[in-house]
Scaffold this motif. Structure first.
Motif, PDB file in Angstrom:
ATOM      1  N   GLU A 112      34.996  44.999  43.798  1.00 23.67           N
ATOM      2  CA  GLU A 112      35.856  44.152  42.972  1.00 23.67           C
ATOM      3  C   GLU A 112      37.300  44.612  43.132  1.00 23.67           C
ATOM      4  O   GLU A 112      37.598  45.802  42.990  1.00 23.67           O
ATOM      5  N   THR A 114      41.193  44.194  41.734  1.00 25.30           N
ATOM      6  CA  THR A 114      41.924  43.757  40.548  1.00 25.30           C
ATOM      7  C   THR A 114      43.414  43.949  40.787  1.00 25.30           C
ATOM      8  O   THR A 114      43.848  45.021  41.215  1.00 25.30           O
ATOM      9  N   GLU A 116      47.029  43.983  38.876  1.00 26.76           N
ATOM     10  CA  GLU A 116      47.719  44.047  37.598  1.00 26.76           C
ATOM     11  C   GLU A 116      49.206  43.929  37.824  1.00 26.76           C
ATOM     12  O   GLU A 116      49.726  44.409  38.832  1.00 26.76           O
ATOM     13  N   ALA A 123      44.185  42.039  33.485  1.00 25.03           N
ATOM     14  CA  ALA A 123      44.342  41.832  34.922  1.00 25.03           C
ATOM     15  C   ALA A 123      44.939  40.458  35.207  1.00 25.03           C
ATOM     16  O   ALA A 123      44.587  39.461  34.578  1.00 25.03           O
ATOM     17  N   GLN A 126      41.462  38.785  39.636  1.00 25.29           N
ATOM     18  CA  GLN A 126      40.272  39.565  39.954  1.00 25.29           C
ATOM     19  C   GLN A 126      39.495  38.869  41.052  1.00 25.29           C
ATOM     20  O   GLN A 126      39.193  37.671  40.941  1.00 25.29           O
ATOM     21  N   ARG A 128      36.024  38.887  42.656  1.00 23.60           N
ATOM     22  CA  ARG A 128      34.651  39.339  42.465  1.00 23.60           C
ATOM     23  C   ARG A 128      33.721  38.501  43.342  1.00 23.60           C
ATOM     24  O   ARG A 128      33.348  37.390  42.956  1.00 23.60           O
ATOM     25  N   TYR A 129      33.368  38.946  44.532  1.00 23.45           N
ATOM     26  CA  TYR A 129      33.545  40.265  45.094  1.00 23.45           C
ATOM     27  C   TYR A 129      33.863  40.076  46.566  1.00 23.45           C
ATOM     28  O   TYR A 129      33.545  39.025  47.145  1.00 23.45           O
ATOM     29  N   PRO A 308      42.385  49.729  34.922  1.00 20.72           N
ATOM     30  CA  PRO A 308      40.951  49.609  34.783  1.00 20.72           C
ATOM     31  C   PRO A 308      40.276  50.959  34.706  1.00 20.72           C
ATOM     32  O   PRO A 308      40.587  51.866  35.452  1.00 20.72           O
TER      33      PRO A 308
END
Length: 517
Positions: A112, A114, A116, A123, A126, A128-129, A308
């Protein structure tokens, strides 16, 4: 445009099924799910099957409509099943690109990612994945493009994108700054005490409370059992804290790439993230009582984005190491010199004596009432033995408070059981305010709060000079505000902090001189 890894479809669907299974378990134990039997049971089974099919269909659509791309100045993202959402995230706003992988994801080879941004409490994007190699590529490429945009905006370079990429690849070297050893990891497990785990006992109490209470009554008088129970609870908290600390910071490494720090950590959940040195808000050295006894400390660096796997938006730069080593690393991030701390006025100790006396009086009163209301003899008067400890506790609290105005930084210190020393560059200060509680006004005391753009400000964990003279608080507020303006006037866009361990001075937080001075 690039899409997610195909394995994200079954994995995300399995996550939704797992969540749905949790609700099924709750209903099953409540006795209402299959109460009807027969046709009702078949209907519930059909509903479950339909939910599983719906989850898979939803994830297939999510996969098909999720795309991302790296442009010259932005990270573009398109997503949405029922409605499409297009986002363009400028590289200059990206605060951190982190990668996380749990055990299952590592087996499947997915991760994953992320993103920021500065000032964000959550976040910004994101993924995923994606494939592990793709996650590493995104982390490296976004970091390079972010630095190139920053150099372009500060007029330090005048080149096109291709030559910029070539120079990035040639000049950016990776240097390992810290790697936790087995000894340090073991020590981290032994000295880590996270009192936030105590509320978990309230969840377990209804399950084990009656049986434990029965044993306690048979064990002996309450004034003997109560301290032993407190010690047992503390030991369980310490054990859980140590296990969590070891699993969170297993194989922790910190490296420097250009003007960024990159960390990797974790046993069950693997994290990888970046700390842009040019975005540092505060640097904090933390030492609980056990760590101070054995001469160890930890270092955290706070930036403006979320983090995270971290509490309070702060990324760990050193989970645990010898205090001198931690200070050297802190000095390399922010060269704050050798702060000489000013403590609050001695009259502040009277306030702490009053505070602790009130707390003890409440506990004694509660124990006395419980003793009279129950048949069990509680020996409430044994709590009065803590009276001589009140002045000692007040002095220790006062002794561990302080502040220092350095040339380019303001440094604050607070806490006895968990002492935190926070370094704030003047140019990172957002607001400075002094406040008084009703009890502080009685003794002409005030608290000075130095607010930054870091996410700790959202949780009330700003740097603070606590219980200083009220007149001095007003003077310090004006002085810090003045130094903020002077610092901003002196800085140029090219003045990003570089991580130079060898050039860091050997300073001490307690004001003692460096060796050889």
């Amino acid at each position: 445009m690039t899409t997610l890894h195909p394995l994200s479809i079954p994995y995300r669907a399995a996550q939704r099924v797992w969540q749905f299974a949790g609700f099924l378990v709750i209903f099953a134990f409540s006795g209402t799910l299959f109460a009807g039997g027969g046709l009702e049971g078949l209907a519930v089974g059909g509903l479950v099957a339909a939910s599983l099919v719906a989850a898979v269909v939803w994830e297939v659509l999510y996969y098909q409509r999720f795309e991302y791309d790296l442009t010259e100045t932005t990270f573009d993202l398109r997503s949405g099943v029922l409605s499409t959402r297009d986002r363009e995230i400028p590289y200059r706003r990206v605060q951190n690109v982190s990668i996380s992988r749990n055990v299952v994801q590592r087996v499947l080879g997915i991760a994953e990612v992320t993103l920021e941004t500065a000032g964000g409490s959550s976040a910004e994007a994101q993924l995923r994945y994606v494939d592990v190699e793709e996650a590493d590529r995104l982390q490296n490429e976004i970091g390079r493009r972010k630095r190139r945009v920053a150099r372009s905006e500060s007029d330090e370079a005048d080149r096109d994108a291709a030559s910029g990429d070539e120079r990035d690849a040639e000049t950016e070297e990776t240097e390992q700054l810290f790697a936790i050893s087995d000894r340090e990891l073991t020590m981290l497990g032994l000295v880590s005490i996270d009192l936030r785990l105590l509320p978990m006992l309230t969840v377990l109490a209804p399950l084990f409370g009656p049986a434990v209470a029965e044993q306690v009554v048979l064990a002996g008088p309450m004034f003997v059992v109560a301290p032993l129970a407190a010690i047992a609870i503390y030991a369980l908290t310490a054990l859980a804290s140590g296990v969590l600390a070891v699993t969170n910071y297993y194989d922790f490494t910190l490296v420097r790439t250009g003007d960024e720090l990159r960390y990797d950590r974790g046993l069950l959940q693997r994290y990888s993230g970046t700390i842009p040195l040019s975005k540092v808000q505060t640097v904090s050295l933390a030492e609980n009582l056990l760590q101070r006894v054995v001469g160890y400390a930890s270092l955290s660096i706070e930036t403006a984005g979320s983090s995270p796997g971290q509490a309070g938006g702060s990324q760990s730069a050193v989970p645990l190491a010898k205090r001198e080593r931690v200070i050297d690393l802190a000095q390399s991030v922010e060269r704050f010199g050798d702060p000489s701390f000013e403590r609050p006025p001695k009259r502040a100790r009277i306030r702490y004596v009053a505070r602790y006396s009130i707390v003890l009086a409440v506990l004694v009163g509660a124990a006395f009432l419980a003793d009279r209301a129950t048949a069990t003899q509680l020996y409430w008067y044994a709590l009065l033995g803590a009276v001589p400890l009140i002045p000692v506790a007040a002095h220790l609290k006062w002794r561990n408070l302080g502040y220092a105005l350095c040339e380019d930084h303001v440094v604050t210190r607070s806490g006895f059981w968990n002492r935190t020393t926070t370094v704030v560059p003047y140019y990172r200060v957002q607001t400075v305010l002094d406040s008084q509680t009703i009890f502080q006004r009685r003794r002409d005391l005030a608290t000075l709060t130095i607010d930054t753009a870091g996410s700790r400000s959202l949780t009330g964990q700003d740097a603070q000079a606590i219980d200083i003279d009220v007149g001095l608080a007003a003077e310090l507020r004006e002085e810090i505000a003045s130094r903020l303006q002077d610092s901003l006037a002196e800085r140029t866009p090219a003045e990003d902090r570089l991580f130079d361990v060898d050039a860091a001075p050997d300073a001490r937080f307690d004001g003692t001189p460096s060796p050889g001075e």
